[in-house]
Design a protein around this motif. Structure first.
Motif, short mmCIF file in Angstrom:
data_model
loop_
_atom_site.label_atom_id
_atom_site.label_comp_id
_atom_site.label_asym_id
_atom_site.label_seq_id
_atom_site.Cartn_x
_atom_site.Cartn_y
_atom_site.Cartn_z
N LYS A 100 0.86 -1.20 0.00
CA LYS A 100 0.00 0.00 0.00
C LYS A 100 0.89 1.24 0.00
N VAL A 101 0.55 2.19 -0.86
CA VAL A 101 1.38 3.38 -1.01
C VAL A 101 0.48 4.61 -0.93
N PHE A 102 0.94 5.64 -0.22
CA PHE A 102 0.22 6.91 -0.19
C PHE A 102 1.16 7.98 -0.75
N LEU A 103 0.78 8.58 -1.88
CA LEU A 103 1.62 9.62 -2.50
C LEU A 103 1.11 11.01 -2.13
N ASP A 124 -2.69 3.03 7.83
CA ASP A 124 -1.63 3.03 8.86
C ASP A 124 -0.34 2.40 8.35
N ASP A 125 -0.48 1.33 7.55
CA ASP A 125 0.71 0.60 7.13
C ASP A 125 1.13 0.93 5.69
N ALA A 126 0.71 2.11 5.18
CA ALA A 126 1.10 2.48 3.81
C ALA A 126 2.50 3.08 3.79
N LEU A 127 3.19 2.86 2.67
CA LEU A 127 4.46 3.54 2.42
C LEU A 127 4.10 4.96 1.99
N ILE A 128 4.57 5.97 2.72
CA ILE A 128 4.20 7.36 2.39
C ILE A 128 5.35 8.04 1.65
N LEU A 129 5.05 8.51 0.43
CA LEU A 129 6.10 9.11 -0.39
C LEU A 129 5.69 10.50 -0.85
N ARG A 168 10.57 15.10 -7.30
CA ARG A 168 11.22 13.80 -7.56
C ARG A 168 10.79 13.26 -8.93
N SER A 169 11.69 12.51 -9.59
CA SER A 169 11.34 11.98 -10.90
C SER A 169 10.48 10.72 -10.73
N ILE A 170 9.76 10.41 -11.82
CA ILE A 170 8.92 9.19 -11.80
C ILE A 170 9.80 7.97 -11.54
N GLU A 171 10.98 7.95 -12.20
CA GLU A 171 11.87 6.79 -12.08
C GLU A 171 12.27 6.56 -10.62
N GLU A 172 12.57 7.68 -9.94
CA GLU A 172 13.00 7.58 -8.54
C GLU A 172 11.88 6.98 -7.68
N VAL A 173 10.66 7.51 -7.89
CA VAL A 173 9.52 7.07 -7.07
C VAL A 173 9.20 5.60 -7.37
N VAL A 174 9.19 5.27 -8.67
CA VAL A 174 8.89 3.89 -9.06
C VAL A 174 9.96 2.95 -8.48
#
Ligand code: DC
Length: 209
Positions: free
Chosen positions: A139-142, A180-185, A190-196
């Motif tokens: 799970k990711v929260f951007l 609660d357990d999401a990766l928050i970015l 930041r570039s797409i490549e970095e985030v991906v």
């Protein structure tokens, strides 16, 4: 059939669609843009002249409508891709997305879509990590600054983006929340490549556990 799911939530312009598409390409998984589904229902309601405040009529429309999101978005066979981000749809979609009957119909379809994919699905939206797939593989929260999010939305005004944010965060049904357990970015600058790359690394860490 696969149960591999990367669920991504975040406010408008946080980079969800771009990152989710790139992730799906890299992994060879399917991609589902759930915002496009709410926008497609909005286009169809406008086309049929349905009152956006008539909960029952909208709910019936949402449960019957046929939506295709790729390669272009169409509703009941009518291509609406070029209308999806019009000012009218930007304004009306918040009402449509706040309708519990519409949400129930969309959530069913989103789960059905993921259930029949061969390899895996990257799904993005507002309630994906909390309601649709709370048990997703990852799970990711951007997030990103309002200024950058407005720029990314083809210069949709900060006011308009902030208005939709407010509607998404404060609605009663499935408001936008960080799981609660999401990766928050934070994707600002930041570039797409970095985030991906960071998300894929996180997925590898999960796989190796
Ligand atoms: O991501 P987007 O801007 O295309 O989403 C359009 C609208 O739909 C926005 O107001 C949020 C809403 N939405 C939602 O409520 N739940 C989702 N899973 C996806 C989008």
């Amino acid at each position: 059939m696969s149960t591999n799911i990367i669920a991504i939530d975040g406010p408008a312009g946080s980079g969800k669609s771009t990152v989710a598409r790139a992730l799906a390409d890299t992994l060879g998984w399917s991609f589902l843009d759930t915002g496009a589904m709410y926008r497609a229902v909005t286009c169809e309601a406008m086309y049929q002249g349905v009152d956006m405040k008539d909960d029952d009529a909208l709910g019936t429309l949402a449960s019957q409508v046929q939506i295709v999101t790729l390669p272009r978005v169409s509703v009941n066979g009518r291509d609406v891709q070029d209308q999806l981000r019009s000012d009218e749809v930007n304004t009306a979609v918040s009402l449509v997305a706040a309708n519990p009957k519409v949400r129930a119909a969309m959530v069913d379809r989103q789960r059905e879509f993921a259930a029949i994919q061969e390899s895996g699905t990257v799904v993005e939206g507002r309630d994906i990590t909390t309601v649709v797939f709370p048990n997703a593989t990852l799970k990711v929260f951007l997030t990103a600054s309002l200024e950058e999010r407005s720029r990314r939305r083809d210069d949709e005004s900060e006011h308009s983006v902030a208005r939709r944010d407010h509607a998404d965060y404060s609605r009663l049904v499935s408001p936008l929340r960080q799981a609660d357990d999401a990766l928050i970015l934070d994707t600002t600058g930041r570039s797409i490549e970095e985030v991906v790359g960071e998300i894929i690394q996180c997925l590898k860490n999960i796989d190796s556990k």
